[in-house]
Design an enzyme around this catalytic site. Structure first.
Site, PDB file in Angstrom:
ATOM      1  N   ASN A   1     -10.630   0.543   1.693  1.00 39.36           N
ATOM      2  CA  ASN A   1      -9.284   0.146   1.749  1.00 39.36           C
ATOM      3  C   ASN A   1      -8.814   0.121   0.130  1.00 39.36           C
ATOM      4  OD1 ASN A   1      -6.542  -0.333   1.690  1.00 39.36           O
ATOM      5  ND2 ASN A   1      -6.633  -1.984   3.114  1.00 39.36           N
TER       6      ASN A   1
ATOM      7  N   HIS B   1      -2.995   6.629   5.011  1.00 40.30           N
ATOM      8  CA  HIS B   1      -3.516   5.420   4.203  1.00 40.30           C
ATOM      9  C   HIS B   1      -4.810   4.964   5.336  1.00 40.30           C
ATOM     10  CE1 HIS B   1      -3.984   1.949   2.307  1.00 40.30           C
ATOM     11  NE2 HIS B   1      -3.755   1.053   3.531  1.00 40.30           N
TER      12      HIS B   1
ATOM     13  N   CYS C   1       0.860  -1.127  -0.005  1.00 40.69           N
ATOM     14  CA  CYS C   1       0.115   0.078   0.025  1.00 40.69           C
ATOM     15  C   CYS C   1       0.898   1.215   0.116  1.00 40.69           C
ATOM     16  CB  CYS C   1      -1.220   0.014   1.086  1.00 40.69           C
ATOM     17  SG  CYS C   1      -2.393  -1.365   1.083  1.00 40.69           S
TER      18      CYS C   1
END
Length: 343
Positions: free
Chosen positions: A301, A271, A129
C-alpha cells in the site's frame, strides 16, 4: 495593432497529463522479514507467514537512511520533467501532494523546489491516500483559472516511518496492523493545456464522520509531541466497511454522468491496500480484472503514490484516445474518481 490592448489568448478548457514518472526506493522488504522483525521486537508468536497470507503482500519498498518523502518526490519530478523535455523553470506551479511530508512547517513543496531549482508557486495538498489525485485536480483548476500555465504535481510517500515495529502486545499489533501493508514510493505528473482529451471528469464523496477510524495523529495541535501518536493506527475492518457502504455510489454517478462503461476504459487504476480488499472491490463494482494494474502484491500500500506508480507502469502503452479511470480511496473518509483521456 495596439499590442498594449490586445485581447489575451483564450484559456484552453482542457488540461491533460503530458508526462508521468515514479520513483521506488532500492530497499526491498519481504513480508517474511517484516514478520520476523515484529516477532523479534515484541516477543509475540505469530502464525507462519501470517502477514503474507492475510494481506497477499509479498514485498514492499522502504526508504533508507537519509531518504525522505521529498527525496522520492524530487526523483520522480526530475524524471517527469525529463520525459516532457522540460526543465524546472518551465513550470510555474509545483504541488507536493502527499499524506507524508518531511516536516510540519514549511510546506514540503519548498524542499522539493529547492532541490529541483525553480521559482514557481509552491504548495502542499494533503488528503490521506487521495492526496495525489487531489493535487492533480487542484493544479488542473489553477490552470483552467489562468493562474498557472504548466504544473508539476509530485508525491513522496514514506509511511514505513510510521509503522509500529515493536508492538507491546496483541492489542497494539491489531491496532497498527494496517501499517504493515505500507510501502514507500514517489510519483509525478506534468499538467498543461491540451487541444484534445485531457481530464474529462472529476468527482468526490466525503464522509468525514469517520475521520478517526485511522491515521497518524501526532505532529499537530492535538498531539504536538510524544512517540505514541507518531505511529499509524486504524481499524482496517471498519475502514473496509465504510468504503463498501459508500464507495460504489461515486462510480455509479461517474458512469451515469459520462455515459462510459467499463469497456470504455483501457485501464482502471484503483488504490490498493491488500489483495483481499482488491478482490472485494472487483466483486462489488464489476470492474473487469484485466483493466486493473495490480501492484499491491509486489509494492504494498503506497498511500497516495499508488495511482501514480500504476499510471507510470502503463503510460507508454497508451495511445491517443485511450481513457484511464482513477479511483482513489482515502482515510477521512474520502472517495474520488477522475477520468483522463490521453491526448
Amino acid at each position: 495593432m495596439d499590442t498594449d490592448h490586445a485581447a489575451p489568448a483564450p484559456i484552453s478548457r482542457r488540461v491533460g497529463i503530458t508526462a508521468v514518472a515514479s520513483a521506488l526506493p532500492g530497499r526491498e522488504v519481504t513480508s517474511r522479514r517484516l514478520q520476523e522483525r515484529i516477532t523479534a521486537a515484541s516477543g509475540l508468536t505469530l502464525p507462519e507467514r501470517m502477514l503474507e497470507r492475510v494481506t497477499g503482500i509479498e514485498t514492499r519498498r522502504a526508504v533508507g537512511e537519509g531518504e525522505y518523502a521529498s527525496t522520492l518526490a524530487v526523483r520522480a519530478g526530475r524524471a517527469a520533467l525529463e520525459r516532457a523535455g522540460l526543465v524546472p523553470y518551465d513550470v510555474d506551479l509545483l504541488v507536493f501532494a502527499s499524506a507524508t511530508r518531511d516536516v510540519v512547517e514549511p510546506a514540503t513543496a519548498h524542499i522539493v523546489q529547492a532541490e529541483l531549482g525553480s521559482r514557481s508557486h509552491a504548495l502542499d495538498v494533503t488528503n490521506a491516500c487521495n492526496s495525489f489525485v487531489n493535487g492533480i485536480d487542484t493544479a488542473r483548476a489553477m490552470i483552467l483559472a489562468g493562474r498557472a500555465r504548466r504544473a508539476l504535481v509530485v508525491t513522496g510517500e514514506t509511511p514505513s516511518r510510521a509503522v509500529r515495529y515493536a508492538p507491546s502486545g496483541a492489542d497494539q499489533l491489531r491496532d497498527g496492523f494496517a501499517g504493515y501493508t505500507f510501502g514507500d514510493a514517489g510519483a509525478a505528473v506534468v499538467l498543461e493545456a491540451v487541444d484534445r482529451g485531457g481530464i474529462l471528469d472529476v468527482d468526490t464523496e466525503t464522509h468525514s464522520e469517520h475521520w478517526s477510524v485511522g491515521g497518524i495523529f501526532g505532529g499537530g495541535s492535538r498531539h504536538p509531541r510524544g512517540d505514541e501518536h507518531t505511529y499509524f493506527h486504524g481499524d482496517g475492518g471498519e475502514l473496509r466497511e465504510v468504503f463498501e457502504k459508500v464507495g460504489t455510489s461515486v462510480l455509479d454517478r461517474m458512469r451515469q454522468r459520462t455515459g462510459l462503461a467499463w469497456g470504455d476504459f483501457r485501464y482502471v487504476l484503483v488504490h490498493q491496500v491488500t489483495v483481499p480488499y482488491l478482490d472485494r472491490f472487483v466483486e462489488l463494482t464489476g470492474v473487469p480484472r484485466d483493466r486493473l494494474v495490480v501492484t499491491v502484491p509486489e509494492l504494498g500500500n503506497m498511500a497516495s503514490a499508488t495511482l501514480g506508480v500504476q499510471l507510470d507502469r502503463v503510460h507508454e502503452r497508451l495511445r491517443p484516445g485511450d481513457r484511464v479511470l482513477f479511483v482513489g480511496l482515502g482515510g477521512g473518509v474520502s472517495i474520488m474518481t477522475m477520468v483522463w483521456e490521453k491526448a
